[in-house]
Motif scaffolding. Sequence first.
Motif, short mmCIF file in Angstrom:
data_model
loop_
_atom_site.label_atom_id
_atom_site.label_comp_id
_atom_site.label_asym_id
_atom_site.label_seq_id
_atom_site.Cartn_x
_atom_site.Cartn_y
_atom_site.Cartn_z
N GLU A 143 19.39 -10.27 10.04
CA GLU A 143 18.48 -9.82 11.11
C GLU A 143 18.07 -8.36 11.01
O GLU A 143 17.07 -7.95 11.61
N CYS A 144 18.83 -7.56 10.28
CA CYS A 144 18.49 -6.15 10.14
C CYS A 144 19.02 -5.66 8.81
O CYS A 144 20.17 -5.94 8.44
N ILE A 145 18.18 -4.93 8.07
CA ILE A 145 18.57 -4.42 6.76
C ILE A 145 18.21 -2.94 6.68
O ILE A 145 17.03 -2.56 6.78
N ARG A 146 19.21 -2.10 6.51
CA ARG A 146 18.95 -0.68 6.30
C ARG A 146 18.41 -0.50 4.88
O ARG A 146 18.92 -1.11 3.93
N LEU A 147 17.42 0.36 4.75
CA LEU A 147 16.72 0.50 3.47
C LEU A 147 17.08 1.79 2.73
O LEU A 147 16.40 2.18 1.79
N PHE A 148 18.16 2.44 3.15
CA PHE A 148 18.54 3.73 2.56
C PHE A 148 20.02 3.74 2.25
O PHE A 148 20.77 2.84 2.66
N LYS A 149 20.46 4.74 1.55
CA LYS A 149 21.87 4.85 1.14
C LYS A 149 22.76 5.11 2.35
O LYS A 149 22.41 5.91 3.22
N ASN A 150 23.89 4.45 2.38
CA ASN A 150 24.87 4.68 3.45
C ASN A 150 25.37 6.13 3.38
O ASN A 150 25.75 6.61 2.31
N LYS A 151 25.37 6.81 4.52
CA LYS A 151 25.72 8.23 4.54
C LYS A 151 27.17 8.50 4.93
O LYS A 151 27.58 9.65 5.08
N ARG A 152 27.96 7.44 5.10
CA ARG A 152 29.37 7.62 5.39
C ARG A 152 30.10 8.14 4.15
O ARG A 152 29.71 7.85 3.02
N ARG A 153 31.18 8.86 4.38
CA ARG A 153 31.96 9.35 3.24
C ARG A 153 32.74 8.22 2.58
O ARG A 153 32.87 8.17 1.36
N LYS A 154 33.26 7.31 3.41
CA LYS A 154 34.03 6.19 2.87
C LYS A 154 33.55 4.89 3.51
O LYS A 154 33.43 4.80 4.73
N TYR A 155 33.27 3.91 2.68
CA TYR A 155 32.88 2.58 3.15
C TYR A 155 33.00 1.61 1.98
O TYR A 155 33.13 2.02 0.83
N LYS A 161 30.93 -0.23 7.18
CA LYS A 161 30.62 0.83 8.15
C LYS A 161 29.11 1.03 8.17
O LYS A 161 28.43 0.84 7.16
N GLY A 162 28.60 1.45 9.34
CA GLY A 162 27.17 1.67 9.49
C GLY A 162 26.68 2.87 8.70
O GLY A 162 27.47 3.71 8.25
N HIS A 163 25.38 2.98 8.58
CA HIS A 163 24.76 3.93 7.65
C HIS A 163 24.55 5.35 8.20
O HIS A 163 24.15 6.25 7.48
N MET A 164 24.75 5.56 9.50
CA MET A 164 24.59 6.88 10.12
C MET A 164 23.17 7.43 10.04
O MET A 164 22.97 8.64 9.88
N SER A 165 22.19 6.58 10.13
CA SER A 165 20.80 7.02 10.14
C SER A 165 19.92 5.84 10.52
O SER A 165 20.38 4.69 10.52
N ALA A 166 18.67 6.15 10.87
CA ALA A 166 17.70 5.08 11.17
C ALA A 166 16.39 5.38 10.46
O ALA A 166 15.31 5.07 10.94
N THR A 167 16.49 5.97 9.27
CA THR A 167 15.32 6.42 8.52
C THR A 167 14.34 5.30 8.23
O THR A 167 13.12 5.48 8.29
N GLY A 168 14.87 4.12 7.91
CA GLY A 168 13.99 2.99 7.64
C GLY A 168 14.80 1.70 7.62
O GLY A 168 15.89 1.67 7.04
N TYR A 169 14.27 0.66 8.27
CA TYR A 169 14.99 -0.61 8.29
C TYR A 169 14.06 -1.77 8.57
O TYR A 169 12.99 -1.61 9.17
#
Length: 250
Positions: free
Chosen positions: A117-129, A147-155
């Motif tokens: 239902e939702c796909i983040r289109l950018f690199k995950n910004k967490r330090r560990k995942y 873990k979530g990507h810590m951004s909403a730049t594009g999805y």
Amino acid sequence: MTKIFVINLESSVERRKNISHQLDELSLSFEFFSAIDGRMSPPHPLLKRYNDDLSQTYRAKTLSAGQLGCYASHFLLWEKCVELNQPIIIIEDDALIFKETFINFIQDIPELPNHIECIRLFKNKRRKYRSYSIFECSSTRIHKFTKGHMSATGYFLTPSGAKKLLNNSNEWYMAVDIYMDRFWINDVECYGTATPCLTNDPKFESDIGYEKRTTTRNLFKKCKREWFNLNESIRRHIHNLKFKFSMKKQ
């Protein structure tokens, strides 16, 4: 073709030109969505959903006007997705698009199963995942992230995913990207492309801004936040275990 919406403050002219140029180069049609300015007076009605008491209780901080405007902008596009009753792509105007992977993803959208239902289109910004492959399209691999990507730049977002995000967003007390990262609460699973389709353009500073801390957090607030973070970690871990177990049964 999946509709593309670009969130843009009318005052951010340079960003508007930059993202327009990138999408035009790819011969992709898109529509600008006028971002909500959290500093406007009177404030947008949606900002009444913000609960500073909860923000202080769970996050020990106050959301800035920019963060609230950003939340409202994404919220309105979730409503737009439901209204259109079709998947959409939401991009913030400071995105730097990776042409090949982005085009590949758009071409692969018809192959996506309904449960994604939702796909983040950018690199995950967490330090560990951790992440692992869930589905392979012709040119795009979709991963599940722990873990979530810590951004909403594009999805990429479907109407069913948008409904879930809306239904679980009656009160706001954290930034929109952090809310989206709480997949164990909003029931929108955390998927992303294995290879990023875009990133934040480093030449643009954030338009959002963060509320400056004016007082030192007392021990009680610090303890509350630590307890909240621990509880979040436990619930996320349990959710991920259940998800992995359900995948093995299929």
